[in-house]
Design an enzyme around this catalytic site. Structure first.
Site, short mmCIF file in Angstrom:
data_model
loop_
_atom_site.label_atom_id
_atom_site.label_comp_id
_atom_site.label_asym_id
_atom_site.label_seq_id
_atom_site.Cartn_x
_atom_site.Cartn_y
_atom_site.Cartn_z
N LYS A 124 26.96 -4.86 40.72
CA LYS A 124 27.05 -3.91 41.82
C LYS A 124 27.67 -2.60 41.34
O LYS A 124 28.60 -2.60 40.53
CB LYS A 124 27.88 -4.52 42.96
CG LYS A 124 27.90 -3.70 44.24
CD LYS A 124 28.68 -4.43 45.33
CE LYS A 124 28.74 -3.63 46.62
NZ LYS A 124 29.50 -4.34 47.68
N SER A 137 27.38 -4.85 52.09
CA SER A 137 27.04 -3.67 51.30
C SER A 137 26.37 -4.00 49.96
O SER A 137 25.85 -3.11 49.29
CB SER A 137 28.30 -2.86 51.05
OG SER A 137 29.25 -3.61 50.29
N SER A 152 30.30 -8.61 52.62
CA SER A 152 29.32 -7.85 51.84
C SER A 152 28.61 -8.63 50.75
O SER A 152 27.66 -8.12 50.16
CB SER A 152 29.98 -6.61 51.23
OG SER A 152 30.25 -5.66 52.23
#
Length: 488
Positions: A77, A152, A176
């Site tokens: 990420k 996210s 997330s």
């Protein structure tokens, strides 16, 4: 030939037997990324040159037969620091930022000869639940490209679900990892707070953030957690408690296990078909020998309100460091220092980030601190106590990961409150610092449904045991979207 249907253990056997090389596996992974990227938009950066260079070095010294992850590609990420690889947090503010250090989780992966293949798309500074607030692109759900992937960590989830990579890292502040895992039909774990070092994670809510793994199966998820979990002197919140092998209980039966099903997790706001899926899963656990009983978590209904006060307050403090002076974006129309600050932050941050900074600054301001931030902290304690009471009698908590399946692109991104409420089932876990996993549990309207299992602190191995037992008698994890090569 694509290798994306092979498990990590199968890939390891091929590498050890020299039927494939780390370079060949990396090249094929890069091809899988490129062939699917236009459809899903999982990546901000694909580090092709660096990945191939690393793979060649691994081939030169040889695959370590005792190291399961040797030569295995990993997507990361884009809020997790990677030395000399762009780390943008999906923000204009950091559009050109190349860190000079690796996050501890990334360093741990490198120490096991894993290959960082690229950086995945996300909501800007991890603030969002749909991966639509990214400065760069909107990621699309692997199963239906008109739906959101969740957020996210949407890019990390779709990268695994679409067959671009086998493993990825995300971060979870209020759901997330688990929410996008649910929306994309993969396995995502938020570890106990402090299990994985936050050093090198671009901070959002410091008392809530935790890095965790995505994988297609429970065992592979646990195998990746084995790599990234570690105590770390660079992170003051790093926990000394460690499980030697998070896969140690996988394969054991769950006879006698006591599982709690909170009535609040099946109440108002939960899609009826999601509720049916969870109740069917509860019966499956009972068939496996576990006891499932209804309980109450009475203060969980305050979780969303508490979270958005605490998380936004911590964000308003953490994001003060982005001022246009030291690194990242700087507005070029400023005439003095004050204008550098104002113009840089106004132009560099997106609307959702600015909204949360303003909310957090208000909650911390003189005259409102006691009414908002202090009170939120007190209610957080009540939420923690609710969990403690349940875990005094039960091993795990069972429930849906999300109240609905993936929603449409551009449907909630202009309605912040509706977007926030989508995290109502995952947020309490972060507030209490507990481990939680989302595993595939069925489909509604052709879209994956996630089942959430929550445990007391440092019981990831028990969560994996129960999750793997469910996975072994279902086939939801084996079903794949068309983009992966499936028929859905």
């Amino acid at each position: 030939m694509s290798f994306n249907h092979k498990t990590i253990e199968e890939l390891h056997d091929l590498l050890v037997a020299k039927e494939i090389s780390a370079t060949e596996l990396t090249q094929k992974t890069l091809e899988d990324i490129k062939s699917r990227e236009e459809a899903v938009g999982s990546f901000i950066t694909v580090s092709e040159e660096a990945a191939l260079k690393q793979a060649a070095a691994i081939d030169a010294k040889g695959i370590d037969a005792d190291n399961l992850m040797s030569g295995i590609p990993l997507a990361v990420k884009d809020n997790i620091s990677t030395k000399s690889i762009l780390t943008t947090a999906a923000s204009k503010m950091l559009y050109n930022y190349e860190p000079i250090f690796d996050a501890t989780s990334v360093a741990n992966a490198y120490a096991k000869d894993m290959i960082v293949i690229g950086k995945t798309n996300m909501d800007e500074f991890a603030m969002g639940g749909s991966t639509e607030t990214s400065y760069f692109k909107k990621t699309k759900n692997a199963w239906d490209h008109t739906k959101v992937p969740g957020g996210s960590s949407g890019g990390s989830a779709t990268a695994v679900a679409s067959g671009q990579v086998r493993l990825s890292l995300g971060s979870d502040t209020g759901g997330s990892i688990r929410q996008p895992a649910a929306f994309n039909g993969v396995v995502g774990l938020k570890p106990t707070y402090g299990t994985v070092s936050r050093y090198g994670l671009i901070a959002f809510g410091s008392s809530l953030d935790q890095i965790g793994p995505f994988a297609p199966t429970v065992k592979e998820n646990a195998q990746l957690l084995n790599v990234i979990a570690s105590s770390d002197v660079k992170d003051a919140t790093s926990a000394p408690v460690r499980i030697a092998d998070y896969t140690s209980k996988i394969g054991r039966d769950i006879k006698g296990m006591k599982i709690a099903l909170p009535k609040e997790y099946l109440g108002e706001g939960i899609d009826p078909e999601i509720k049916e899926t969870v109740l069917a899963a509860a019966k499956q656990f009972e068939a496996l020998g576990a006891t499932v009983e209804e309980v109450s978590l009475p203060h969980s209904k305050y979780g969303v309100a508490v979270y958005y006060i605490i998380a936004s307050s911590e964000a308003s403090s953490n994001l003060q460091r982005f001022d246009g002076i030291r690194y990242g974006f700087r507005a070029d129309d400023a005439k003095n220092l004050d204008e550098i600050y104002v113009n840089t932050r106004s132009q560099g941050f997106g609307d959702e980030v600015k909204r949360r900074i303003m909310l957090g600054t208000f909650s911390l301001s003189s005259g409102y601190y006691d009414a908002y931030f202090k009170k939120a902290g007190q209610v957080r304690t009540l939420i923690i106590e609710d969990f403690d009471k349940v875990f005094a009698d039960y091993d795990l908590i069972l429930g849906p990961t999300t109240p609905t399946v993936a929603f449409g692109l551009d449907t909630l991104n202009h309605d912040p409150v509706a977007m926030y409420l989508a995290d109502l089932l995952t947020i309490p876990v972060n507030l209490a610092g507990l481990p939680g996993i989302s595993i595939p549990a069925g489909f509604v309207d052709g879209l994956p449904v996630g089942l959430q299992l929550i445990g007391p602190k440092y019981t990831e191995e028990t969560i994996y045991q129960a999750a793997a037992a469910f996975e072994a008698v279902t086939d939801y994890h084996k079903q794949q979207p068309i983009i992966f090569g499936g028929d859905k």
